[in-house]
Scaffold this motif. Structure first.
Motif, short mmCIF file in Angstrom:
data_model
loop_
_atom_site.label_atom_id
_atom_site.label_comp_id
_atom_site.label_asym_id
_atom_site.label_seq_id
_atom_site.Cartn_x
_atom_site.Cartn_y
_atom_site.Cartn_z
N ALA A 1 6.33 0.89 -10.95
CA ALA A 1 7.49 0.49 -11.41
C ALA A 1 8.12 -0.47 -10.20
N CYS A 2 7.89 0.15 -8.80
CA CYS A 2 8.73 -0.44 -7.45
C CYS A 2 7.52 -0.71 -6.68
N HIS A 3 5.76 -0.97 -7.08
CA HIS A 3 5.19 -1.36 -5.75
C HIS A 3 3.63 -1.43 -6.28
N ALA A 4 3.30 -2.88 -6.27
CA ALA A 4 2.12 -3.70 -6.07
C ALA A 4 1.53 -1.95 -5.57
N ILE A 5 0.05 -1.50 -6.41
CA ILE A 5 -0.75 -0.51 -5.72
C ILE A 5 -2.41 -1.42 -6.61
N LYS B 1 -2.99 -0.17 -13.18
CA LYS B 1 -2.68 -0.79 -14.22
C LYS B 1 -1.54 -0.71 -14.66
N TRP B 2 0.15 -1.53 -14.17
CA TRP B 2 1.39 -1.31 -14.34
C TRP B 2 2.00 -2.41 -13.55
N PRO B 3 3.43 -2.46 -14.47
CA PRO B 3 4.42 -3.60 -13.83
C PRO B 3 4.61 -4.25 -12.89
N GLN B 4 3.64 -3.82 -11.71
CA GLN B 4 3.84 -3.78 -10.34
C GLN B 4 4.82 -4.73 -9.96
N GLY B 5 5.31 -3.68 -9.73
CA GLY B 5 7.05 -4.25 -9.19
C GLY B 5 7.43 -4.85 -8.53
N GLU B 6 8.21 -5.22 -7.54
CA GLU B 6 9.48 -5.53 -6.29
C GLU B 6 9.73 -4.86 -5.25
N LEU B 7 10.29 -4.26 -6.13
CA LEU B 7 11.48 -3.38 -5.13
C LEU B 7 10.95 -2.77 -3.50
N GLY B 8 9.54 -2.07 -3.86
CA GLY B 8 9.25 -1.37 -2.85
C GLY B 8 8.04 -2.17 -1.99
N PRO B 9 7.87 -2.04 -1.05
CA PRO B 9 6.58 -3.12 -0.58
C PRO B 9 4.90 -3.24 -1.06
N SER B 10 4.28 -3.39 -1.22
CA SER B 10 3.28 -4.04 -1.73
C SER B 10 2.48 -2.46 -1.14
N LEU B 11 1.51 -1.38 -1.68
CA LEU B 11 0.48 -0.29 -1.08
C LEU B 11 -0.98 -0.80 -0.60
N ASP B 12 -1.49 -2.42 -1.13
CA ASP B 12 -2.21 -2.95 -0.75
C ASP B 12 -2.69 -3.09 1.11
N GLY B 13 -3.96 -2.27 0.95
CA GLY B 13 -4.13 -1.94 2.50
C GLY B 13 -3.46 -0.72 3.37
N PHE B 14 -2.97 0.40 2.44
CA PHE B 14 -1.80 0.61 3.27
C PHE B 14 -2.65 1.91 4.19
N ALA B 15 -3.93 1.86 3.88
CA ALA B 15 -4.67 2.58 4.55
C ALA B 15 -5.11 2.31 6.15
N ASP B 16 -4.96 0.99 6.44
CA ASP B 16 -4.93 0.87 8.29
C ASP B 16 -3.89 0.78 8.35
N GLN B 17 -2.77 0.67 7.58
CA GLN B 17 -0.93 1.52 8.01
C GLN B 17 -0.72 2.00 9.70
N ALA C 1 7.28 2.95 6.50
CA ALA C 1 7.95 2.81 6.28
C ALA C 1 8.93 2.71 7.73
N GLY C 2 7.72 2.08 8.36
CA GLY C 2 8.16 1.32 9.13
C GLY C 2 8.63 2.32 10.65
N ARG C 3 8.47 3.95 10.48
CA ARG C 3 8.43 4.88 10.96
C ARG C 3 8.01 6.28 11.60
N PHE C 4 7.12 6.29 10.15
CA PHE C 4 6.66 7.77 10.82
C PHE C 4 4.59 7.25 11.08
N SER C 5 4.45 8.47 12.15
CA SER C 5 2.73 7.99 12.21
C SER C 5 2.40 8.61 10.27
N ASN C 6 1.19 7.58 10.58
CA ASN C 6 0.50 7.62 9.34
C ASN C 6 -0.33 8.41 9.21
#
Ligand code: HEC
Length: 97
Positions: free
Chosen positions: A20-24, A28-44, A48-53
């Motif tokens: 509802a808030c993230h493109a993942i 299959k869901w609404p792919q909301g845009e309130l939160g950041p896309s989680l595409d490629g998250f494993a390589d981030q 949230a820019g603050r904690f090591s992944n």
């Protein structure tokens, strides 16, 4: 992540409506845009820019982001530790293409 199952995590992510808030990718869901896309998250490098992944921090973040980043728009999610571990395992399958 030992004991965590990405496919179970995918179901958790669907049930908890994270999309509802993230493109993942794969969800299959609404792919909301309130939160950041989680595409490629494993390589981030950071969460949230603050904690090591790292898995332990990601599990904590998914369940209760406001406890780590007060005032964030990412809400605490009503899922168990095990469900959060599975969801994290799914996010760690999302590599940059
Ligand atoms: C109400 C909208 C909303 C819902 C529902 C939501 N999130 Fe978020 N999420 C956010 C926002 C907004 C941020 C950015 C937070 C920040 O930077 O302070 C975020 C950040 C994140 C991040 C860090 C992303 C990054 O690029 O570092 C992850 C991982 C994450 N969310 C996973 C999830 C998962 C998994 C679920 C479902 C269990 C979920 N979110 C549900 C809004 C949401």
């Amino acid at each position: 992540m030992p004991g965590a199952d990405p496919m179970r995590g995918k179901a958790v992510i669907e049930k908890a409506a994270c999309a509802a808030c993230h493109a993942i990718p794969g969800i299959k869901w609404p792919q909301g845009e309130l939160g950041p896309s989680l595409d490629g998250f494993a390589d981030q490098g950071m969460i949230a820019g603050r904690f090591s992944n790292r898995p332990d921090l990601l599990v904590r973040y998914i369940r209760n982001a406001p406890s780590m980043t007060p005032g964030t728009a990412m809400p605490a999610m009503p899922i168990s530790e095990g469900e959060a571990r599975d969801a994290a395992a799914y996010l760690y399958t999302l590599h940059d293409r």
